[in-house]
Design a protein around this motif. Structure first.
Motif, PDB file in Angstrom:
ATOM      1  N   LEU A  66       0.831  -1.203   0.000  1.00 12.08           N
ATOM      2  CA  LEU A  66       0.000   0.000   0.000  1.00 12.08           C
ATOM      3  C   LEU A  66       0.862   1.249   0.000  1.00 12.08           C
ATOM      4  N   PHE A  67       1.952   1.212   0.748  1.00 16.46           N
ATOM      5  CA  PHE A  67       2.849   2.356   0.746  1.00 16.46           C
ATOM      6  C   PHE A  67       3.428   2.582  -0.645  1.00 16.46           C
ATOM      7  N   GLU A  68       3.877   1.513  -1.291  1.00 18.30           N
ATOM      8  CA  GLU A  68       4.474   1.652  -2.624  1.00 18.30           C
ATOM      9  C   GLU A  68       3.505   2.246  -3.625  1.00 18.30           C
ATOM     10  N   GLU A  69       2.274   1.796  -3.597  1.00 16.36           N
ATOM     11  CA  GLU A  69       1.310   2.223  -4.613  1.00 16.36           C
ATOM     12  C   GLU A  69       0.685   3.578  -4.315  1.00 16.36           C
ATOM     13  N   PHE A  70       0.333   3.834  -3.058  1.00 17.49           N
ATOM     14  CA  PHE A  70      -0.459   5.015  -2.728  1.00 17.49           C
ATOM     15  C   PHE A  70       0.301   6.081  -1.938  1.00 17.49           C
ATOM     16  N   LYS A  71       1.491   5.764  -1.449  1.00 20.39           N
ATOM     17  CA  LYS A  71       2.319   6.715  -0.680  1.00 20.39           C
ATOM     18  C   LYS A  71       1.564   7.287   0.520  1.00 20.39           C
ATOM     19  N   ILE A  72       0.853   6.425   1.220  1.00 15.56           N
ATOM     20  CA  ILE A  72       0.144   6.846   2.422  1.00 15.56           C
ATOM     21  C   ILE A  72       1.070   6.614   3.613  1.00 15.56           C
ATOM     22  N   PRO A  96       2.023  13.608  -3.184  1.00 13.46           N
ATOM     23  CA  PRO A  96       1.554  12.700  -4.240  1.00 13.46           C
ATOM     24  C   PRO A  96       0.164  13.075  -4.735  1.00 13.46           C
ATOM     25  N   LYS A  97       0.043  13.255  -6.030  1.00 16.19           N
ATOM     26  CA  LYS A  97      -1.224  13.652  -6.640  1.00 16.19           C
ATOM     27  C   LYS A  97      -2.280  12.547  -6.523  1.00 16.19           C
ATOM     28  N   SER A 131      -5.276  23.194   1.266  1.00  9.47           N
ATOM     29  CA  SER A 131      -4.546  24.261   0.574  1.00  9.47           C
ATOM     30  C   SER A 131      -3.642  23.724  -0.545  1.00  9.47           C
ATOM     31  N   VAL A 132      -3.398  22.430  -0.559  1.00  9.91           N
ATOM     32  CA  VAL A 132      -2.507  21.821  -1.547  1.00  9.91           C
ATOM     33  C   VAL A 132      -3.128  21.841  -2.946  1.00  9.91           C
ATOM     34  N   LEU A 133      -4.431  21.699  -3.017  1.00  9.02           N
ATOM     35  CA  LEU A 133      -5.114  21.592  -4.311  1.00  9.02           C
ATOM     36  C   LEU A 133      -4.941  22.831  -5.181  1.00  9.02           C
ATOM     37  N   GLY A 134      -4.662  23.971  -4.588  1.00  6.45           N
ATOM     38  CA  GLY A 134      -4.464  25.198  -5.349  1.00  6.45           C
ATOM     39  C   GLY A 134      -3.022  25.448  -5.751  1.00  6.45           C
ATOM     40  N   CYS A 135      -2.148  24.502  -5.475  1.00  9.39           N
ATOM     41  CA  CYS A 135      -0.715  24.677  -5.751  1.00  9.39           C
ATOM     42  C   CYS A 135      -0.355  24.204  -7.155  1.00  9.39           C
ATOM     43  N   SER A 136       0.855  24.560  -7.580  1.00 12.75           N
ATOM     44  CA  SER A 136       1.321  24.076  -8.882  1.00 12.75           C
ATOM     45  C   SER A 136       1.473  22.557  -8.816  1.00 12.75           C
ATOM     46  N   PHE A 137       1.370  21.912  -9.975  1.00  9.49           N
ATOM     47  CA  PHE A 137       1.424  20.452 -10.013  1.00  9.49           C
ATOM     48  C   PHE A 137       1.903  19.977 -11.374  1.00  9.49           C
ATOM     49  N   ASP A 138       2.279  18.702 -11.419  1.00 11.58           N
ATOM     50  CA  ASP A 138       2.550  18.018 -12.676  1.00 11.58           C
ATOM     51  C   ASP A 138       1.728  16.727 -12.653  1.00 11.58           C
ATOM     52  N   SER A 139       2.069  15.757 -13.451  1.00 12.14           N
ATOM     53  CA  SER A 139       1.247  14.542 -13.527  1.00 12.14           C
ATOM     54  C   SER A 139       1.320  13.678 -12.272  1.00 12.14           C
ATOM     55  N   LYS A 140       2.353  13.856 -11.434  1.00 12.35           N
ATOM     56  CA  LYS A 140       2.507  12.999 -10.254  1.00 12.35           C
ATOM     57  C   LYS A 140       2.413  13.721  -8.909  1.00 12.35           C
ATOM     58  N   PHE A 141       2.749  15.022  -8.870  1.00 14.77           N
ATOM     59  CA  PHE A 141       2.860  15.698  -7.585  1.00 14.77           C
ATOM     60  C   PHE A 141       2.249  17.093  -7.596  1.00 14.77           C
ATOM     61  N   TYR A 142       1.826  17.524  -6.394  1.00 15.12           N
ATOM     62  CA  TYR A 142       1.557  18.927  -6.114  1.00 15.12           C
ATOM     63  C   TYR A 142       2.819  19.479  -5.457  1.00 15.12           C
ATOM     64  N   TYR A 143       3.093  20.754  -5.701  1.00 15.50           N
ATOM     65  CA  TYR A 143       4.286  21.403  -5.143  1.00 15.50           C
ATOM     66  C   TYR A 143       3.870  22.621  -4.318  1.00 15.50           C
ATOM     67  N   PRO A 144       3.507  22.396  -3.060  1.00 15.06           N
ATOM     68  CA  PRO A 144       3.096  23.539  -2.232  1.00 15.06           C
ATOM     69  C   PRO A 144       4.274  24.457  -1.918  1.00 15.06           C
TER      70      PRO A 144
END
Length: 193
Positions: A66-72, A96-97, A131-144
């Motif tokens: 689960l950690f590998e796939e979802f990064k929880i 992780p997006k 607040s993360v959802l309004g940050c810049s992002f790419d296909s895999k990550f948000y960058y707060p």
């Protein structure tokens, strides 16, 4: 950015991180997994030294697949779920997006930075997940941005002011059934992606 508290990485913290990471699938993933597990162990240790009652009984971070796939990397304080984001050599925070895509974002992210010699960890601070959802992002990550990070004092103020009435409800709980199917390799590719 808040003042940084530092936790020394002792043999017990390092051993527990290696043990958790040992169940991961590939050597490269195990190396990064060890750093991430070290970050979560340091976060738990730090929060406990501040007399916060941290709960890991409901945590899924210790299930390698689960950690590998979802990064929880989840821990719990009161009714709040906190995911620990561990920085090692990264210059920016990456969320992780997939957390937003499958609707399993926590209430807060807690950012921890492991020192380059793996002897200490700096407790950077907290970010409210909404607040993360309004940050810049790419296909895999948000960058707060770093200005979203706040200290333990503000975290305690926020969590005291607006304690959620739920006790482990919502999409994260709903996903547990899917997680079990995922572990058994019984989940359709639509949900795996």
């Amino acid at each position: 950015m808040p003042n940084l508290d530092i936790i020394e990485i002792n043999d017990k913290l390092a051993y527990n991180a290696k043990l958790l990471a040992s169940g991961m699938s590939e050597p490269q993933i195990r190396k990064r997994g060890m750093i991430d597990m070290l970050g979560i162990n340091c976060a738990i240790s730090y929060l406990q030294t501040k007399k916060l009652r941290i709960d890991t009984k409901k945590s899924v971070y210790n299930i390698p697949i689960l950690f590998e796939e979802f990064k929880i990397t989840d821990i719990y304080y009161a009714n709040y779920r906190i995911d620990v984001i561990t920085l090692y050599r990264e210059k920016s925070v990456k969320i992780p997006k997939i957390h937003a895509e499958v609707d399993i974002m926590p209430d807060f992210y807690f950012v921890v930075q492991i020192g380059s010699k793996i002897k200490e960890a700096k407790m950077i601070g907290f970010i409210e997940a909404k607040s993360v959802l309004g940050c810049s992002f790419d296909s895999k990550f948000y960058y707060p941005s770093l200005d979203l990070i706040f200290d333990l004092k503000k975290f305690l103020h926020i969590t005291k002011r607006s304690n959620p009435s739920r006790s482990f409800l919502g999409k994260h709980a709903d996903c547990l059934g899917l997680f079990l199917k995922f572990i058994d390799n019984d989940l359709s590719s639509t949900y795996k992606g």
